[in-house]
Scaffold this active site. Sequence first.
Site: not given
Length: 304
Positions: A39, A180, A219, A250-251
């Site tokens: 999550g 992104n 990113t 990414g998290d």
Amino acid sequence: MGRVFVAGSINMDVVATADRHPKVGETVAGREVLYFPGGKGANQAVAASRLGAKTTLIGRLGRDAFGAELRAFLGAQGVDLGSVREANTHSGTAIITVAASDNTIVVIPGSNALVGADDVADVPLTKGDVAVSQFEIPLPTIAAFFQRARAAGATTVLNPAPAQKMSGELLALVDILVLNETELGFLAGAELSDGDEAAKIFAVARQLQARADQTICITLGKRGVLALAAREEFAVPGRAVKAVDTTGAGDCFVGALASQLADGVPLRAALAFANAAASISVQRMGAGPSMPTAAEVAAVLGAG
């Protein structure tokens, strides 16, 4: 040092690995099935906590076996769960297929869809804190969270993923937008691909910028990060590594960035740190469990 408050989703990731992704209507033989805490909200909170930030997660878990496992895992990572409430439904679940280091994901929100403005109403935000969110909980909840954060003098960080359209009012509440190039193109209504030059990406980011002092960080995976900080443009180089599983990269970047901002680190150095952290996470399986420690990131940065 400020604290990191993450309002977001908590999922159990059910990961199937295979040699290749099935085509529509096709069945392929898989290698194994794995269960990982995930999550976007939980991942970002775990990343920030493992990197040394005092981190509080705001969200909801279902009254099911996954909910109990997720609560135990997050608590073991040092995340403050005092603002994680139970909902009378199943916990959020993500069905992930990993093949050739790429992934496809189906997310079933479950209890995440029930995170409301009342869940963020009593969060003790103060000046110097960092408030983080993403798009796996209702957008009105994020707006309420960010309104409280800005009123308290905290920095707001939004990761608008999975991408969906948002109001100009919500965008204006964001101090730092992290996304992104695909998400940037979607939100700005422009065509972008992963091979586009920096000048084109910056031009699209300027179209999206809601306030003159807003920062937009794009990113680009192994190509690094582009940052539009108010009117300044700069790039942070990427790191070439052998990726095993990009789920949660990414998290990891967002959580690492938040941890550095809460510690008062300048943006450029914070982005370099976050980029190094994400490059470590993709070399491991799973989302939440792949988040690195501060010592691991320091070793990578020290090695050049």
